[in-house]
Design an enzyme around this catalytic site. Structure first.
Site, PDB file in Angstrom:
ATOM      1  N   LYS A 183     -14.276  -8.666  -5.588  1.00 51.53           N
ATOM      2  CA  LYS A 183     -14.525  -8.854  -4.118  1.00 51.53           C
ATOM      3  C   LYS A 183     -16.268  -9.152  -3.860  1.00 51.53           C
ATOM      4  CE  LYS A 183     -10.903  -5.402  -2.440  1.00 51.53           C
ATOM      5  NZ  LYS A 183     -10.411  -3.677  -2.409  1.00 51.53           N
ATOM      6  N   LYS A 239       1.014  -1.101  -0.081  1.00 47.19           N
ATOM      7  CA  LYS A 239      -0.232  -0.102  -0.003  1.00 47.19           C
ATOM      8  C   LYS A 239       1.431   1.423   0.204  1.00 47.19           C
ATOM      9  CE  LYS A 239      -4.442  -2.097   0.323  1.00 47.19           C
ATOM     10  NZ  LYS A 239      -5.003  -2.024  -0.417  1.00 47.19           N
TER      11      LYS A 239
END
EC number: 5.1.1.-
Length: 330
Positions: A246, A150
């Site tokens: 997802k 990230k």
């Protein structure tokens, strides 16, 4: 038939704070749904996500609103007309899959016509921190097959380089979580190639991803926030090479399976991801992850305490839950 539905709010404390470009999390907030019938209980989990306007309270209210229909016998196929895609529908859909398998004495994989979940390489995520702190984390897990980093825009190059310097072996996903500009993607192509980045995930805001058209990216680019259901796919053709499925965005395994097939039909590579969740949210996703080029299902690994019998990690390889945990014969 006597069927009952219950939905609860569960909180799982994280081992360490989870930081992305939009902020920090210390707790995973989930909705757990159970649907009971004829002595069998199906379970499902959803993670309401503020980025999509979802809250725990709103999700519980939405589930309460459709509970009478489910208790009267509504099926997974009916859910698409009863609820919009999202975390609330995901929890109900996955609970109904689990219940259906238990009532039939079989597994969800068999019902879906998919292989049974098997151990797979899943990304181990390194949250945003200083480049030095991220390198310390990366050095401890430098032998895993797949890392996900990230990054924030301001220190992105330093963060990526710091991780890659101490972890030269793993495949590498870089995830700016919509914090970059299109100009950044163009300007940083050489750097991303030099750092051997395997996938760049949703670099720009979903509302601005049309700017990716015409860019001859040397790195595969994956849509995440820009993709929820099959309805989004056509608009992403020519902008992204991969899509991140997802279940919380798709609204459950039912839509996710159809989405995966439709995405492949349009030439997209697949990634299967997750929110910060327990193993109950990961078990259904593992049915799809074996078909994907990239799996990012380490959500439960951030929890101080997961649900008993859940997934386990061995050196970056995710092992399925114990038999009977979800969607399988006990």
């Amino acid at each position: 038939m006597l069927r009952t539905l219950q939905a609860t709010h569960d909180r799982f404390t994280l081992k360490t704070p989870f930081r992305i470009s939009r902020g920090e999390r210390t707790v995973a907030e989930v909705i757990t749904v159970t649907v009971a019938q004829d002595g069998f209980v199906g379970r499902g989990e959803g993670v309401p996500y503020p980025r999509y306007g979802e809250t725990v309270e709103g999700s519980l209210a939405a589930i309460a609103g459709i509970a009478p229909a489910i208790e009267a016998g509504a099926t997974r196929a009916d859910l698409a007309t009863l609820m919009p895609a999202g975390a609330a529908r995901n929890a109900v859909d996955d609970a109904l899959w689990d219940l259906e398998a238990r009532l039939a004495g079989t597994s969800v994989a068999a019902l879906a016509g998919r292989p049974e979940p098997a151990p797979l390489a899943s990304a181990i995520t390194i949250g945003i921190d200083t480049p030095e702190a991220m390198a310390l984390v990366a050095a401890r897990i430098a032998d895993v097959p797949l890392l996900k980093v990230k990054v924030a825009r301001e220190e992105a190059q330093a963060q990526i380089a710091a991780v890659r310097r101490v972890a030269p072996k793993p495949r590498l996903i870089v995830d700016p979580n919509e914090s970059w500009t299109v100009a950044d993607v163009v300007a940083w192509q050489d750097f991303l190639v030099e750092q051997r980045v395997d996938l760049l995930e949703q670099p720009v805001p979903a509302a601005e991803d049309a700017g990716l058209a015409g860019i001859a990216s040397r790195i595969p680019i994956c849509a995440d926030e820009s993709l929820h259901t099959r309805a989004d796919l056509d608009a992403l053709v020519g902008l992204y090479t991969h899509v991140n499925i997802k279940l919380d965005k798709a609204g459950g395994l039912t839509e996710a399976l159809a989405l995966a097939d439709a995405a492949r039909g349009r030439g997209f590579g697949l990634m299967v991801g997750c929110m910060l969740c327990s193993s109950l949210g990961i078990a259904p996703a593992m049915l799809l992850a074996g078909e994907a080029a990239f799996a990012d299902l380490d959500g439960p690994l951030w929890l101080a305490d997961d649900r008993p019998g859940g997934v386990r990690d061995e050196g970056g390889v995710l092992l399925p839950p114990h038999p009977g945990f979800w969607g399988a014969r006990a």
